[in-house]
Design a protein around this motif. Structure first.
Motif, PDB file in Angstrom:
ATOM      1  N   GLU A 154       0.920  -1.193   0.004  1.00 11.67           N
ATOM      2  CA  GLU A 154       0.044  -0.090  -0.087  1.00 11.67           C
ATOM      3  C   GLU A 154       0.815   1.211  -0.006  1.00 11.67           C
ATOM      4  OE1 GLU A 154       0.301  -1.915   2.770  1.00 11.67           O
ATOM      5  OE2 GLU A 154      -1.637  -3.020   2.930  1.00 11.67           O
ATOM      6  N   PRO A 155       0.191   2.418  -0.471  1.00  8.44           N
ATOM      7  CA  PRO A 155       1.286   3.504  -0.481  1.00  8.44           C
ATOM      8  C   PRO A 155       1.659   4.054   1.068  1.00  8.44           C
ATOM      9  CG  PRO A 155      -1.181   4.049  -1.079  1.00  8.44           C
ATOM     10  CD  PRO A 155      -1.083   2.629  -1.070  1.00  8.44           C
ATOM     11  N   LEU A 165      10.258   2.734   8.158  1.00 11.19           N
ATOM     12  CA  LEU A 165       8.942   2.418   7.277  1.00 11.19           C
ATOM     13  C   LEU A 165       9.020   0.924   6.634  1.00 11.19           C
ATOM     14  CD1 LEU A 165       8.522   6.036   5.717  1.00 11.19           C
ATOM     15  CD2 LEU A 165       6.738   4.645   7.021  1.00 11.19           C
ATOM     16  N   THR A 166      10.310   0.400   6.397  1.00  8.08           N
ATOM     17  CA  THR A 166      10.138  -0.600   5.617  1.00  8.08           C
ATOM     18  C   THR A 166      10.671  -1.869   6.675  1.00  8.08           C
ATOM     19  OG1 THR A 166      12.553  -0.243   4.837  1.00  8.08           O
ATOM     20  CG2 THR A 166      10.700   0.268   3.528  1.00  8.08           C
ATOM     21  N   ARG A 172      12.860   3.314  -4.589  1.00  4.14           N
ATOM     22  CA  ARG A 172      12.945   1.889  -4.427  1.00  4.14           C
ATOM     23  C   ARG A 172      11.699   1.304  -4.945  1.00  4.14           C
ATOM     24  NH1 ARG A 172      14.919   1.081   1.753  1.00  4.14           N
ATOM     25  NH2 ARG A 172      13.957  -0.948   1.694  1.00  4.14           N
ATOM     26  N   GLY A 173      10.896   2.191  -5.781  1.00  6.16           N
ATOM     27  CA  GLY A 173       9.681   1.614  -6.436  1.00  6.16           C
ATOM     28  C   GLY A 173       8.570   1.308  -5.442  1.00  6.16           C
ATOM     29  N   LEU A 174       8.592   2.221  -4.263  1.00  2.00           N
ATOM     30  CA  LEU A 174       7.175   2.055  -3.256  1.00  2.00           C
ATOM     31  C   LEU A 174       6.387   3.253  -3.554  1.00  2.00           C
ATOM     32  CD1 LEU A 174       9.620   1.083  -0.129  1.00  2.00           C
ATOM     33  CD2 LEU A 174       8.182  -0.494  -1.840  1.00  2.00           C
ATOM     34  N   PRO A 175       5.190   2.894  -3.622  1.00  3.47           N
ATOM     35  CA  PRO A 175       4.083   3.949  -3.747  1.00  3.47           C
ATOM     36  C   PRO A 175       4.094   4.920  -2.448  1.00  3.47           C
ATOM     37  CG  PRO A 175       2.983   1.826  -3.260  1.00  3.47           C
ATOM     38  CD  PRO A 175       4.392   1.554  -3.319  1.00  3.47           C
ATOM     39  N   ARG A 196      12.896  14.231   1.467  1.00  6.03           N
ATOM     40  CA  ARG A 196      13.835  13.237   1.235  1.00  6.03           C
ATOM     41  C   ARG A 196      13.211  11.834   1.370  1.00  6.03           C
ATOM     42  NH1 ARG A 196      16.557  17.909   2.571  1.00  6.03           N
ATOM     43  NH2 ARG A 196      18.603  18.116   1.636  1.00  6.03           N
ATOM     44  N   VAL A 197      12.279  11.529   2.230  1.00  4.07           N
ATOM     45  CA  VAL A 197      11.750  10.364   2.398  1.00  4.07           C
ATOM     46  C   VAL A 197      10.772   9.885   1.211  1.00  4.07           C
ATOM     47  CG1 VAL A 197       9.880   9.151   3.798  1.00  4.07           C
ATOM     48  CG2 VAL A 197      11.555  10.726   4.980  1.00  4.07           C
ATOM     49  N   VAL A 198      10.268  10.848   0.514  1.00  9.80           N
ATOM     50  CA  VAL A 198       9.679  10.527  -0.693  1.00  9.80           C
ATOM     51  C   VAL A 198      10.523   9.986  -1.743  1.00  9.80           C
ATOM     52  CG1 VAL A 198       8.111  11.892  -2.474  1.00  9.80           C
ATOM     53  CG2 VAL A 198       7.411  12.102  -0.101  1.00  9.80           C
TER      54      VAL A 198
END
Ligand SMILES: NC(=O)c1ccc[n+]([C@@H]2O[C@H](COP(=O)([O-])OP(=O)(O)OC[C@H]3O[C@@H](n4cnc5c(N)ncnc54)[C@H](OP(=O)(O)O)[C@@H]3O)[C@@H](O)[C@H]2O)c1
Length: 283
Positions: A8-9, A170-171, A30-33, A22-24
């Protein structure tokens, strides 16, 4: 396996600001939404308008939470209310940007934790990027950085490190429950920090320590709103009394590496041309 990026985003509140953007960038690389939460985001998000909170949480997996100013009175309650809504909407995983040595910011941390969030706190000291991506940039361009910071040493943290820790948290669920005190690797007085910038740009730039009263008067004269002047003045008085005058190990604990040094920051920022002197306006 703890490391499982969500399909999910990720909601990035303050996603256009110094740390948020910078987080965005990192998540996107990394290809994450990602969904940016700010007044210019789509849908629009405004901390001061609760009707905008629900839409940004829709379908989100986790959130980076950066309030526009966690030290203003009432920010802790606002953060707590947002966290309650996030948990209620099935988004308990929150990474909170907080201020080191700031009482109001720590109240905000407690409010978010009390809401039942799976929380990671990034308790950060002054960002190096205040000199290049905020109003201190103009002071550097004008060759004189006049601030009520005395000669108290400060371990300025690089916003790139904050973003790296945020993305790790976050990951990877191993960061749940952690409070990371984020600083740079060494103490610098404001005079020393400005000297590093001066050397990096190859131009004389001076740090001028001024009183909080003179700072507030000058800011008011420049049209800075009264409550902002008041907030800034009390922030300088509160956190530059020596309480933060020691480096912390948050970056090392979260990432297993040393934080970036201020000299690297100054060199890289100077290379972008961001500190070129202001153009002299024709009379
Ligand atoms: N700067 C530091 O040295 C430092 C150190 C420790 C902690 N902090 C804390 O970190 C937080 C962020 O500070 P910062 O200096 O990184 O901020 P910043 O770079 O100025 O970014 C502020 C962000 O908030 C958004 N924003 C502003 N008003 C908003 C509103 N009413 N509703 C929703 N979004 C809004 C802005 O985007 P839009 O304009 O698009 O809305 C922007 O994305 C603050 O709580 C600050 O106290 C800062």
């Amino acid at each position: 396996m703890n490391n499982h990026p969500r399909p999910e985003p990720t909601l990035v509140l303050g996603g256009t600001g110094k740390t948020g953007r910078r987080v965005v960038e990192r998540l996107t690389a990394r290809g994450l939404p990602v969904r940016i939460g700010s007044r210019s985001g789509v849908p629009r998000f405004d901390w001061d308008d609760r009707s905008t909170w629900d839409p940004v949480l829709e379908g989100v997996g986790a959130a980076y939470v950066s309030h526009y100013w966690d030290a203003i009175p009432g920010a802790a309650e606002t953060l707590g209310s947002f966290a309650e809504l996030a948990v209620e909407r099935g988004v308990p995983r929150l990474i909170l940007l907080s201020g080191r040595g700031e009482e109001e910011a720590e109240r905000g941390e407690r409010a978010v934790r009390d809401a039942g969030a799976e929380l990671t706190v990034l308790r950060s000291t002054w960002f190096a990027q205040n000199f290049s991506e905020d109003y201190w940039q103009e002071y550097v361009q004008g060759d004189e950085v006049a601030l009520p910071a005395g000669d108290t040493p400060e371990p300025f943290v690089d916003a790139d490190d904050i973003a790296d820790v945020a993305v790790a948290a976050l990951t990877d669920d191993r960061h749940i429950g952690q409070v990371y005190e984020l600083t740079g690797p060494r103490l610098l007085t404001f005079a020393e920090a400005v000297l590093e910038i001066s050397r990096a740009v190859g131009r004389e730039i001076r740090y001028v320590p001024i009183s909080i009263e003179d700072f507030a008067a000058a800011a008011a004269e420049q049209g800075v709103p009264g409550e902002v002047v008041e907030g800034l003045a009390s922030l300088f008085g509160e956190v530059l009394d020596g309480r933060n005058a020691r480096p912390a190990d948050g970056v090392q604990r979260a990432l297993g590496r040393e934080p970036r040094d201020f000299s690297e920051y100054a060199r890289d920022a100077a290379a972008t041309g961001i500190w070129h002197p202001r153009a002299v306006r024709a009379a």
